[in-house]
Design a protein around this motif. Structure first.
Motif, PDB file in Angstrom:
ATOM      1  N   VAL A 116       0.846  -1.191   0.000  1.00 13.37           N
ATOM      2  CA  VAL A 116       0.000   0.000   0.000  1.00 13.37           C
ATOM      3  C   VAL A 116       0.886   1.247   0.000  1.00 13.37           C
ATOM      4  N   VAL A 117       0.366   2.310  -0.630  1.00 12.71           N
ATOM      5  CA  VAL A 117       1.064   3.595  -0.676  1.00 12.71           C
ATOM      6  C   VAL A 117       0.145   4.648  -0.060  1.00 12.71           C
ATOM      7  N   ASN A 118       0.684   5.428   0.880  1.00 12.13           N
ATOM      8  CA  ASN A 118      -0.037   6.536   1.495  1.00 12.13           C
ATOM      9  C   ASN A 118       0.708   7.828   1.241  1.00 12.13           C
ATOM     10  N   PHE A 119      -0.014   8.949   1.296  1.00  9.36           N
ATOM     11  CA  PHE A 119       0.617  10.237   1.028  1.00  9.36           C
ATOM     12  C   PHE A 119       0.058  11.324   1.942  1.00  9.36           C
ATOM     13  N   ASN A 120       0.831  12.379   2.107  1.00  5.55           N
ATOM     14  CA  ASN A 120       0.443  13.598   2.819  1.00  5.55           C
ATOM     15  C   ASN A 120       0.921  14.771   1.981  1.00  5.55           C
ATOM     16  N   ILE A 121       0.075  15.768   1.831  1.00  8.78           N
ATOM     17  CA  ILE A 121       0.481  16.995   1.153  1.00  8.78           C
ATOM     18  C   ILE A 121      -0.097  18.162   1.941  1.00  8.78           C
ATOM     19  N   GLY A 122       0.704  19.165   2.129  1.00  6.37           N
ATOM     20  CA  GLY A 122       0.211  20.284   2.918  1.00  6.37           C
ATOM     21  C   GLY A 122       1.075  21.504   2.782  1.00  6.37           C
ATOM     22  N   GLY A 123       0.593  22.564   3.393  1.00  9.68           N
ATOM     23  CA  GLY A 123       1.335  23.807   3.347  1.00  9.68           C
ATOM     24  C   GLY A 123       0.926  24.737   4.469  1.00  9.68           C
ATOM     25  N   GLU A 124       1.724  25.773   4.620  1.00  8.49           N
ATOM     26  CA  GLU A 124       1.408  26.819   5.580  1.00  8.49           C
ATOM     27  C   GLU A 124       1.738  28.166   4.953  1.00  8.49           C
ATOM     28  N   PHE A 125       0.992  29.181   5.389  1.00 10.76           N
ATOM     29  CA  PHE A 125       1.143  30.517   4.842  1.00 10.76           C
ATOM     30  C   PHE A 125       1.143  31.516   5.998  1.00 10.76           C
ATOM     31  N   PHE A 138      -4.510  14.112   3.210  1.00 14.52           N
ATOM     32  CA  PHE A 138      -3.738  12.900   3.454  1.00 14.52           C
ATOM     33  C   PHE A 138      -4.565  11.660   3.145  1.00 14.52           C
ATOM     34  N   SER A 139      -3.845  10.547   2.965  1.00 12.52           N
ATOM     35  CA  SER A 139      -4.491   9.243   2.819  1.00 12.52           C
ATOM     36  C   SER A 139      -3.990   8.334   3.928  1.00 12.52           C
ATOM     37  N   ASN A 140      -4.815   7.376   4.277  1.00 13.52           N
ATOM     38  CA  ASN A 140      -4.427   6.347   5.245  1.00 13.52           C
ATOM     39  C   ASN A 140      -5.084   5.045   4.781  1.00 13.52           C
ATOM     40  N   PHE A 141      -4.539   4.481   3.715  1.00  8.99           N
ATOM     41  CA  PHE A 141      -5.098   3.263   3.136  1.00  8.99           C
ATOM     42  C   PHE A 141      -4.665   2.058   3.960  1.00  8.99           C
ATOM     43  N   SER A 142      -5.538   1.086   4.065  1.00  9.60           N
ATOM     44  CA  SER A 142      -5.262  -0.114   4.845  1.00  9.60           C
ATOM     45  C   SER A 142      -4.428  -1.110   4.044  1.00  9.60           C
ATOM     46  N   ALA A 151     -13.821 -15.572   7.677  1.00  9.96           N
ATOM     47  CA  ALA A 151     -12.421 -15.519   8.094  1.00  9.96           C
ATOM     48  C   ALA A 151     -12.295 -14.797   9.432  1.00  9.96           C
ATOM     49  N   VAL A 152     -11.274 -15.153  10.189  1.00 11.00           N
ATOM     50  CA  VAL A 152     -10.977 -14.492  11.450  1.00 11.00           C
ATOM     51  C   VAL A 152      -9.813 -13.549  11.191  1.00 11.00           C
ATOM     52  N   GLN A 153     -10.038 -12.271  11.411  1.00  9.98           N
ATOM     53  CA  GLN A 153      -9.009 -11.264  11.168  1.00  9.98           C
ATOM     54  C   GLN A 153      -9.124 -10.225  12.257  1.00  9.98           C
ATOM     55  N   ASP A 154      -8.000  -9.796  12.828  1.00 12.69           N
ATOM     56  CA  ASP A 154      -8.080  -8.880  13.958  1.00 12.69           C
ATOM     57  C   ASP A 154      -8.068  -7.406  13.549  1.00 12.69           C
ATOM     58  N   GLN A 155      -7.924  -7.091  12.295  1.00 12.91           N
ATOM     59  CA  GLN A 155      -7.918  -5.707  11.843  1.00 12.91           C
ATOM     60  C   GLN A 155      -8.911  -5.517  10.702  1.00 12.91           C
ATOM     61  N   ASP A 156      -9.485  -4.343  10.628  1.00 12.87           N
ATOM     62  CA  ASP A 156     -10.430  -4.025   9.562  1.00 12.87           C
ATOM     63  C   ASP A 156      -9.697  -3.506   8.336  1.00 12.87           C
ATOM     64  N   HIS A 157     -10.326  -3.720   7.196  1.00 11.35           N
ATOM     65  CA  HIS A 157      -9.839  -3.171   5.937  1.00 11.35           C
ATOM     66  C   HIS A 157     -10.579  -1.851   5.739  1.00 11.35           C
ATOM     67  N   LEU A 158      -9.891  -0.732   5.938  1.00 10.29           N
ATOM     68  CA  LEU A 158     -10.531   0.573   5.882  1.00 10.29           C
ATOM     69  C   LEU A 158      -9.597   1.561   5.198  1.00 10.29           C
ATOM     70  N   HIS A 159     -10.023   2.095   4.064  1.00  7.11           N
ATOM     71  CA  HIS A 159      -9.263   3.133   3.373  1.00  7.11           C
ATOM     72  C   HIS A 159      -9.792   4.483   3.819  1.00  7.11           C
ATOM     73  N   MET A 160      -8.885   5.364   4.213  1.00  9.99           N
ATOM     74  CA  MET A 160      -9.305   6.671   4.702  1.00  9.99           C
ATOM     75  C   MET A 160      -8.614   7.798   3.952  1.00  9.99           C
ATOM     76  N   ALA A 183     -10.819  16.399   9.395  1.00  6.11           N
ATOM     77  CA  ALA A 183     -11.969  15.617   8.968  1.00  6.11           C
ATOM     78  C   ALA A 183     -11.457  14.401   8.209  1.00  6.11           C
ATOM     79  N   GLN A 184     -12.054  13.221   8.496  1.00  5.43           N
ATOM     80  CA  GLN A 184     -11.652  11.989   7.834  1.00  5.43           C
ATOM     81  C   GLN A 184     -12.873  11.281   7.274  1.00  5.43           C
ATOM     82  N   TYR A 185     -12.643  10.575   6.188  1.00  4.60           N
ATOM     83  CA  TYR A 185     -13.688   9.775   5.572  1.00  4.60           C
ATOM     84  C   TYR A 185     -13.090   8.431   5.198  1.00  4.60           C
ATOM     85  N   GLY A 186     -13.809   7.356   5.483  1.00  6.30           N
ATOM     86  CA  GLY A 186     -13.263   6.041   5.161  1.00  6.30           C
ATOM     87  C   GLY A 186     -14.307   5.102   4.613  1.00  6.30           C
ATOM     88  N   THR A 187     -13.843   4.155   3.793  1.00  8.78           N
ATOM     89  CA  THR A 187     -14.720   3.110   3.250  1.00  8.78           C
ATOM     90  C   THR A 187     -14.055   1.770   3.423  1.00  8.78           C
TER      91      THR A 187
END
Length: 187
Positions: A116-125, A138-142, A151-160, A183-187
């Motif tokens: 998986v690849v995640n990214f952050n982009i930002g700035g200040e003025f 930013f992204s926070n892909f699972s 299946a038994v899995q201890d973590q959720d698959h959530l892309h944010m 603010a975050q949004y995930g699926t």
């Protein structure tokens, strides 16, 4: 755990960085695992059971991470930055191991990670020397696979995805007050 990196500043205000964290480490311990399973049958009656395992082994692996970033800053004026992180894959492996899992058909938790690849982009003025505005995306892909039925899995698959907005008031060289909204949004 090994982490190595390099940070270059080819010219004033411009930075480039690259880092690498080791592929994984294994935390392996033997001991007693007490598990209580509770639920309800089709009529809603509580059901439960338990199992106690001596000399079970717990194993947890963490994938390698490669990070790359670039930034440009003009002191007391503005700054922009971009970071990209690549999290390596791990083949499916059992988190707990014990002979009862094989002989009595008990289900064990497994772990697996996808690339998986995640990214952050930002700035200040800087509005002036005392007031600074900031924004980012930013992204926070699972890296966990999509959960298979049964299946038994201890973590959720959530892309944010997320955005941040904020500001800072500098009352002096050592005193600041910041307010940041995220603010975050995930699926």
């Amino acid at each position: 755990h090994l982490r190595a990196g390099i940070l270059l500043e080819p010219f004033k205000g411009f930075s480039i960085g690259l880092s690498f964290s080791t592929p994984h480490f294994a935390l392996v311990r033997e001991g007693v695992i007490d598990t209580v399973m509770a639920g309800a049958d089709a009529q809603g009656n509580p059901v439960g059971g338990g199992v106690s395992l001596d000399d079970a082994t717990f194993n947890w692996k963490v994938p390698f991470v490669v990070a790359f970033g670039v930034a440009y800053q003009r002191k007391e004026s503005f700054a922009v930055a971009l970071d990209i992180k690549l999290h390596g894959p791990l083949a499916r492996y059992p988190v707990f191991t014990h002979s009862l899992f094989n002989t009595q058909g008990l289900t064990t938790v497994t772990n697996q990670r996808n690339l998986v690849v995640n990214f952050n982009i930002g700035g200040e003025f800087y509005l002036n020397p005392k007031w600074i505005l900031r924004a980012g995306f930013f992204s926070n892909f699972s890296s966990y696979p999509v959960l298979e039925k049964g299946a038994v899995q201890d973590q959720d698959h959530l892309h944010m995805y997320g955005v941040t907005f904020g500001g800072t008031y500098r009352s002096s060289d050592t005193g600041t007050l910041s307010l940041i909204l995220q603010a975050q949004y995930g699926t």
